[in-house]
Write an enzyme that holds these catalytic residues in place. Structure first.
Site, PDB file in Angstrom:
ATOM      1  N   ASP A  28      34.900  46.747  42.910  1.00 43.46           N
ATOM      2  CA  ASP A  28      35.884  46.307  43.887  1.00 43.46           C
ATOM      3  C   ASP A  28      37.305  46.591  43.391  1.00 43.46           C
ATOM      4  OD1 ASP A  28      33.980  45.351  45.674  1.00 43.46           O
ATOM      5  OD2 ASP A  28      33.923  43.378  44.723  1.00 43.46           O
ATOM      6  N   TYR A  29      38.214  46.674  44.313  1.00 38.78           N
ATOM      7  CA  TYR A  29      39.626  46.935  44.033  1.00 38.78           C
ATOM      8  C   TYR A  29      40.176  45.964  43.000  1.00 38.78           C
ATOM      9  CZ  TYR A  29      44.623  47.609  45.255  1.00 38.78           C
ATOM     10  OH  TYR A  29      45.974  47.866  45.228  1.00 38.78           O
TER      11      TYR A  29
END
Length: 223
Positions: free
Chosen positions: A42-43
């Site tokens: 994830d970011y």
């Protein structure tokens, strides 16, 4: 032969090479045309990301049926309890169903670079660290698991995927490994009901244990 890149994805970087919104991408730290990530982070997560130009290898690493264990270092809000750890080990029931049993233990803060921006000690004065190993890959699974037992995740670092380990890579750094398994062998389909184990890639396993590191360093962000 296949080439595998082990990259320490920094916080707030996408697990892809382009972005129409101008966010930081893998192209800011890795110049390797034709490679793709085996899975993603994830970011707002950090740590080990594996990339290759070999589609069969990517499939073997990323596909859920191969159940590559993934180990995470998790900074939690509050001091996690024995009861919460037992629940994670046994499996918890999330909205998309029960999780498989996991491995979980308390750990000292890992020797990793400070995140930028750092966790605010005024907002989160009490934290603890957990090492959690799972064999699934649901969306934001670790964060949902720790929140379910009452200890929200503040920082998430992936430390290992199967035999490959983050080692001493700093955020944005990477190392390259050559896997001496012929592509024709990798492309061979297994018999019905069988899957060729990933540990045929002995060189990768040995390389991960040695922690051999590329001299490559992160490059400045492209304009």
């Amino acid at each position: 032969m296949s080439t595998l890149y082990l990259l320490h994805k920094p916080y707030r970087m996408l697990s892809q090479f382009t972005d129409s919104q101008g966010r930081s991408t893998l192209a800011d730290v890795l110049d390797a045309p034709g490679v793709y990530a085996a899975g993603r982070l994830d970011y707002d997560s950090e740590g080990l990301l594996l990339l290759s130009d070999d589609g069969n290898l990517i499939h073997r690493i990323a596909h859920p049926r191969h159940k590559q264990p993934k180990t995470y270092w998790v900074q939690l809000e509050g001091h996690i309890t024995d009861e919460a750890i037992r629940a994670l080990v046994s499996g918890v029931t999330l909205k998309d169903g029960p999780t498989l049993p996991a491995k979980a233990r308390r750990m000292s803060p890992p020797d990793v670079a400070e995140r930028a921006p750092a966790i605010d000690p005024k907002r989160h004065p009490v934290t603890s660290w957990l090492e959690l190993t799972i064999s699934e890959g649901r969306n934001r699974q670790v964060r949902r698991m720790t929140a379910h037992v009452g200890f929200p995740t503040l920082r998430l670092i992936r430390a290992a995927i199967g035999p490959w380990q983050l080692g001493d890579l700093a955020p944005g750094q990477w190392r390259k490994e050559t896997l001496h398994a012929p592509r024709t062998t990798q492309a061979t389909k297994p018999r019905s009901g069988q899957h060729k184990p990933l540990n045929t890639y002995k060189d990768a396993e040995r390389g991960a244990k040695r922690g051999s590191k590329s001299s490559a360093k992160p490059r400045g962000r492209r304009k």
